[in-house]
Design an enzyme around this catalytic site. Structure first.
Site, mmCIF file in Angstrom:
data_model
loop_
_atom_site.group_PDB
_atom_site.id
_atom_site.type_symbol
_atom_site.label_atom_id
_atom_site.label_comp_id
_atom_site.label_asym_id
_atom_site.label_seq_id
_atom_site.Cartn_x
_atom_site.Cartn_y
_atom_site.Cartn_z
ATOM 1 N N VAL A 1 72.881 15.904 129.449
ATOM 2 C CA VAL A 1 73.246 16.121 130.866
ATOM 3 C C VAL A 1 72.416 15.287 131.823
ATOM 4 C CG1 VAL A 1 72.667 17.776 132.828
ATOM 5 C CG2 VAL A 1 73.563 18.540 130.558
ATOM 6 N N ASN B 1 82.389 29.196 130.149
ATOM 7 C CA ASN B 1 82.148 28.905 128.786
ATOM 8 C C ASN B 1 82.764 30.144 127.913
ATOM 9 O OD1 ASN B 1 81.425 26.362 129.088
ATOM 10 N ND2 ASN B 1 79.306 26.461 128.399
ATOM 11 N N CYS C 1 76.838 24.508 123.193
ATOM 12 C CA CYS C 1 77.002 25.349 124.422
ATOM 13 C C CYS C 1 77.716 26.490 124.156
ATOM 14 C CB CYS C 1 77.820 24.195 125.402
ATOM 15 S SG CYS C 1 76.967 23.053 126.062
ATOM 16 N N LYS D 1 75.452 29.256 122.319
ATOM 17 C CA LYS D 1 74.335 30.015 122.851
ATOM 18 C C LYS D 1 74.836 30.623 124.101
ATOM 19 C CE LYS D 1 72.278 26.699 125.441
ATOM 20 N NZ LYS D 1 72.181 27.160 126.696
#
Length: 456
Positions: free
Chosen positions: A11, A232, A284, A287
């Site tokens: 990021v 997500n 991602c 988690k």
């Protein structure tokens, strides 16, 4: 504008390079001197296609890198882009976010207004938490001297530059009108695709001019933080669902690729994230789904659909191992070649990848495992030093005396292998194609026994 990005992972590196390319004076901060030296030399500290070139173009001009926080005092916008790992109980460890907030607080300029942006994926309420830390340490007032907002990232590893320059949405979560004005100014050049066209021949990720403009969506900070998790988790649910359909197709004799195509024709469903695999993984989805589920349980509003998706995903990993065991019977002493360790192509990220679970299970059953990945072997070896497996420099080496070959990651390199050579190397010519991307008729003609997922 003057921009600071704290953290040089996916990021931070991508965000900083993008804003520097757009003409903003941007500084990357990281406590790891090796990563900072790499950026200063024009190289990316992580693998992402074309990021090296973008950093090399901007470093020393609009992009800078340092291990200290001196640039914070001059910054208009400060992005927090550090890791937010999960604790053993599934909740978020905000240690790094807290440490960065403390460093920022001691260096803010009381004579100016700074926007501190939570870019990392953080629990609902983290903007308020960071604002409290900064207020307590600095003595400055939120809304007057600074504002903490949420601007979640939606970057796909392997396509991160395309996603940052051509996002489908930009989410800004803030209760401060002053902060919103600054963020609109910051993103103005990106929304207008400033000077993209003249660079489209240099960078392939800029050759996307047909894409629709991004939706710039402003909301409150808590809703913005929730949007990231909810997005997500929804995608993870969608993948788990099509993988469950694949398992049912195997039992009933249907073909999941045909089923997914037919489903995707319905624009209420769409065709994205309906690709069958050995399950979802990476830094991602595992988690974020666990953290969202943990939060929902803590507040007495358990997200049972998300819980089912997590359980189903583990079942999919085990289903792939069951496929191999059904074919080879006992795996004790058998050799299995694995193609792909990263959770997806075009990244070196192997954190919580499908390969981690599948290889562990194969070793538990007594198999000898040989692996190859174009980018992920070094990190996989570091993270999983306990695995007694053979790392192969070339993919063909994984086939030597193998009783089974398993394609886990659909790297382009694997789609162009000389399968005739692999056939000659194997003790038993069996292939499990967990992505349904290999040329099955051609392989069968060569003498392979080939299985996909959901292909009956």
């Amino acid at each position: 504008m003057k921009v600071v990005c704290v953290g040089s992972g996916y990021v931070g590196s991508v965000t900083a390079a993008a804003f520097a390319f757009l003409g903003h004076d941007t500084t990357v901060i990281d406590i790891d001197p090796n990563k900072i030296k790499m950026i200063q030399s024009g190289k990316s500290p992580i693998y992402e296609p074309e990021l090296d070139q973008l950093i090399s173009l901007t470093i020393g001009k609009t992009l800078h890198a340092e291990t200290g926080y001196d640039s914070v005092i001059h910054a208009d916008v400060i992005f927090i882009c550090v890791g937010t790992p999960s604790k053993a109980d599934g909740t978020v460890d905000l240690t790094y976010v807290t440490q960065v907030a403390e460093q920022i607080a001691s260096r803010l300029n009381p004579e100016s207004f700074s926007v501190i942006v939570n870019k990392s994926t953080v629990p609902v309420g983290t903007a308020d938490r960071v604002a409290g830390i900064i207020k307590q340490i600095s003595g400055l007032q939120a809304g007057i001297h600074f504002s903490v907002i949420s601007n979640p990232e939606f970057l796909r590893e392997g396509c991160a530059l395309e996603d940052v320059f051509f996002p489908n949405r930009i989410i800004i979560g803030s209760e401060s009108e002053k902060a919103k004005i600054i963020m609109r100014e910051l993103y103005d050049r990106l929304l207008k695709r400033h000077e993209y066209e003249q660079w489209s021949e240099t960078f392939s990720f800029l050759n996307q001019q047909g894409k629709p403009p991004a939706v710039y969506f402003e909301t409150d900070s808590k809703s913005a933080e929730m949007i990231k998790y909810a997005s997500n988790a929804f995608l993870a649910v969608k993948i788990s669902y099509i993988n469950e359909v694949a398992r049912l197709c195997d039992a009933l004799g249907a073909h999941v690729q045909q089923v997914a195509t037919g489903m995707g024709l319905d624009d209420r469903i769409g065709d994205k994230f309906l690709q069958v695999s050995s399950g979802w993984g990476g830094s991602c989805f595992p988690k974020d789904t666990m953290e969202l589920l943990s939060t929902s349980q803590k507040y007495g509003r358990e997200l049972t659909v998300v819980k089912a998706a997590i359980d189903s995903n583990l079942t999919m990993h085990e289903y792939c191992v069951d496929k191999i065991r059904d074919r080879l019977k006992s795996l004790n002493g058998k050799t299995v070649g694995i193609l792909g360790l990263t959770f997806k192509p075009n990244t070196d990220d192997v954190r919580r990848s499908q390969a981690e679970v599948i290889i562990a299970k194969l070793l538990e059953l007594g198999a000898h495992v040989k692996v190859h990945d174009p980018k992920g072997m070094e990190l996989f070896r570091t993270i999983h030093s306990q695995f007694q497996i053979m790392y192969c420099e070339k993919p063909e080496e994984t086939a030597q005396y193998a009783d089974a070959m398993v394609l886990l990651t659909h790297w382009d390199q694997y789609l162009q292998l000389d399968w005739r050579e692999l056939y000659s190397r194997m003790s038993n010519p069996y292939i499990l194609d967990t992505r349904n991307v290999l040329p099955h008729p051609e392989l069968i003609q060569l003498g392979f026994q080939v299985e996909g997922l959901g292909t009956s």
